[in-house]
Write a protein that holds these residues in place. Structure first.
Motif, mmCIF file in Angstrom:
data_model
loop_
_atom_site.group_PDB
_atom_site.id
_atom_site.type_symbol
_atom_site.label_atom_id
_atom_site.label_comp_id
_atom_site.label_asym_id
_atom_site.label_seq_id
_atom_site.Cartn_x
_atom_site.Cartn_y
_atom_site.Cartn_z
ATOM 1 N N TRP A 86 0.042 -5.888 0.914
ATOM 2 C CA TRP A 86 -0.891 -6.258 -0.161
ATOM 3 C C TRP A 86 -1.437 -5.012 -0.854
ATOM 4 O O TRP A 86 -1.492 -4.947 -2.083
ATOM 5 C CB TRP A 86 -2.051 -7.086 0.398
ATOM 6 N N LEU A 87 -1.830 -4.020 -0.069
ATOM 7 C CA LEU A 87 -2.381 -2.801 -0.657
ATOM 8 C C LEU A 87 -1.339 -2.092 -1.511
ATOM 9 O O LEU A 87 -1.649 -1.619 -2.606
ATOM 10 C CB LEU A 87 -2.893 -1.867 0.435
ATOM 11 N N HIS A 88 -0.107 -2.028 -1.027
ATOM 12 C CA HIS A 88 0.941 -1.366 -1.803
ATOM 13 C C HIS A 88 1.141 -2.052 -3.148
ATOM 14 O O HIS A 88 1.353 -1.394 -4.172
ATOM 15 C CB HIS A 88 2.249 -1.337 -1.021
ATOM 16 N N LEU A 91 -2.078 -1.099 -5.362
ATOM 17 C CA LEU A 91 -2.604 0.251 -5.240
ATOM 18 C C LEU A 91 -3.035 0.858 -6.573
ATOM 19 O O LEU A 91 -3.983 1.648 -6.623
ATOM 20 C CB LEU A 91 -1.557 1.149 -4.570
ATOM 21 N N LEU A 96 -9.630 -1.080 -7.967
ATOM 22 C CA LEU A 96 -9.446 -0.977 -6.521
ATOM 23 C C LEU A 96 -9.503 0.495 -6.115
ATOM 24 O O LEU A 96 -8.768 1.325 -6.654
ATOM 25 C CB LEU A 96 -8.100 -1.573 -6.106
ATOM 26 N N VAL A 98 -9.516 3.287 -2.762
ATOM 27 C CA VAL A 98 -9.061 3.410 -1.377
ATOM 28 C C VAL A 98 -9.729 4.623 -0.739
ATOM 29 O O VAL A 98 -9.780 5.706 -1.334
ATOM 30 C CB VAL A 98 -7.527 3.556 -1.304
ATOM 31 N N VAL A 165 -10.845 -0.603 -0.331
ATOM 32 C CA VAL A 165 -10.074 -0.745 0.904
ATOM 33 C C VAL A 165 -10.230 0.552 1.684
ATOM 34 O O VAL A 165 -10.002 1.638 1.154
ATOM 35 C CB VAL A 165 -8.582 -1.020 0.630
ATOM 36 N N TYR A 167 -9.386 2.751 5.336
ATOM 37 C CA TYR A 167 -8.446 2.836 6.453
ATOM 38 C C TYR A 167 -8.744 4.072 7.281
ATOM 39 O O TYR A 167 -9.561 4.926 6.886
ATOM 40 C CB TYR A 167 -7.004 2.873 5.943
ATOM 41 N N LEU A 193 -7.910 -1.821 5.928
ATOM 42 C CA LEU A 193 -6.450 -1.893 5.940
ATOM 43 C C LEU A 193 -5.992 -2.175 7.360
ATOM 44 O O LEU A 193 -6.202 -1.362 8.271
ATOM 45 C CB LEU A 193 -5.834 -0.593 5.434
ATOM 46 N N TRP A 200 0.953 1.631 7.753
ATOM 47 C CA TRP A 200 1.410 1.925 6.399
ATOM 48 C C TRP A 200 2.686 2.774 6.440
ATOM 49 O O TRP A 200 3.666 2.498 5.748
ATOM 50 C CB TRP A 200 0.295 2.656 5.653
#
Length: 378
Positions: A86-88, A91, A96, A98, A165, A167, A193, A200
């Motif tokens: 989903w993040l990819h 991105l 959004l 990160v 997001v 991580y 994430l 990832w």
């Protein structure tokens, strides 16, 4: 390119050696090292070297493209995690942001800033868990003031309309702490994430080496902003508006009241040995044991082998095994307020969005000589 990378690596190692703190004051070390490292990056040629970039890009492009697109207004906050797939897919969405919020226990001897420089998700900014903290407290990475948090997040270029997001480099560890921090200050468009940077990379998605000029400027501005706030100095414009949620944060007094009142079920995320008092605490001067009436669910039991959050049915079973009722309020704690947030994350997946975290946790409770402590033998 190889010689440039080698030169940069040697300079990074020189920075680490020159700023090592024998006193163990990681907050000061991290802040100073971050500023020096980013200054070095800003004044040098920014060469992003990644020997696996072509392979990673190929692998990422081979994954199905039929995924939901991001909208900070419509995306649900019911599930606190998002997948690497989903993040990819999302991105490059403008709303959004990160954050790499990697943090490690002192005995792991890992440097999160250095690891961020070596490899991070493209476009990710570094969030300093130790640095973004209450500078008036002797306890590690305590929650900063509203003003300080707003100043840091504003300096990072994050707006209230943005989805975030977060991580970390272990899979699912310190990222949960930053997820909780954003929620404490009223920002619910925040997700972790699932599986973090390791998952990832396992899926073949690309990473960046070094940091862009924009990332350097923002990280430096964030570091300087919190320093100025706690020095009583003016900072740049505050664009991120906070709305403090006091029910999500507990202090020592609230825990003391709960021992008698038992309004909340208290869950401790530390290992069973530390909870029972059969093994010593990793920090000097802190007694072993647990808060009377609390129960132990080690944070690792919230995760699968890939360090991803367990499905709801398995999480529910784990809490039920320890006699935790999802119909009653919960407060969580751990060693320093980091892994307690993983329990809160798991409970959030089960629909409990009002779980409180004892910020000082055992580093505070166990250090007091007059707080009651139970052990397995008591």
């Amino acid at each position: 390119m190889a010689s440039t990378l080698l030169s940069k690596t040697l300079l990074v190692n020189r920075f680490i050696h020159s700023f090592s703190s024998p006193s163990g004051n990681t907050q000061i070390f991290t802040s100073v090292f971050c500023k020096k490292l980013f200054q070095f990056q800003a004044n040098s040629t920014n060469v992003a070297y990644n020997p696996t970039r072509r392979f990673s890009s190929f692998m990422a492009s081979s994954v199905s493209t039929h995924r939901a697109q991001f909208s900070s207004k419509s995306f649900t906050t019911d599930d606190p995690v998002v997948s690497p797939d989903w993040l990819h897919s999302n991105l490059k969405q403008p709303d959004l942001k990160v954050l790499d919020a990697s943090w490690y226990m002192p005995d792991e001897q890992r440097n999160p800033i250095q690891e961020y420089q070596v490899a991070h998700i493209p476009g990710a900014l570094f969030f300093d868990v130790d640095g973004v903290s209450d500078r008036t407290s002797k306890l590690p990475h305590m929650l900063p003031s509203e003003e300080a948090f707003a100043a840091v997040v504003s300096a990072l270029g994050i707006d209230n309309k943005d989805g975030v997001v977060v991580y970390d480099g272990k899979g699912l560890f310190s990222a949960a702490r930053v997820w909780w921090m954003f929620r404490v200050f009223g920002h619910d468009r925040i997700w972790v994430l699932d599986g973090g940077l390791p998952k990832w990379r396992t899926l073949g998605y690309d990473v960046e080496s070094s940091a862009s000029g924009d990332a350097i400027l923002k990280a430096t501005a964030a570091s300087e902003a919190i320093e100025r706030i706690y020095q009583g100095l003016a900072v740049g414009p505050i664009t991120f508006q906070t709305k403090f949620q006091p029910h999500l944060v507990w202090d020592l007094e609230k825990i003391q009241e709960n021992i008698a009142g038992r309004t909340h079920q208290h869950i401790d995320a530390r290992s069973k040995g530390r909870f029972d008092g059969t093994v010593p605490e990793p920090r000097k001067g802190i007694r072993s044991g647990h808060v009377p009436g609390s129960k132990c669910i080690p944070f690792a039991q919230m995760l699968d082998s890939s360090q991803s959050l367990l499905p709801a049915d398995q999480l529910k079973k784990r809490f039920e095994q320890e006699g935790i009722s999802l119909d009653s309020p919960v407060v969580t704690s751990c060693g320093t307020g980091v892994t307690a947030c993983i329990l809160a994350l798991g409970l959030h997946r089960l629909g409990k969005q009002d779980v409180a975290v004892y910020d000082g946790s055992w580093s505070e409770w166990g250090a007091h000589s007059d707080t009651p402590v139970d052990t397995a033998a008591s």
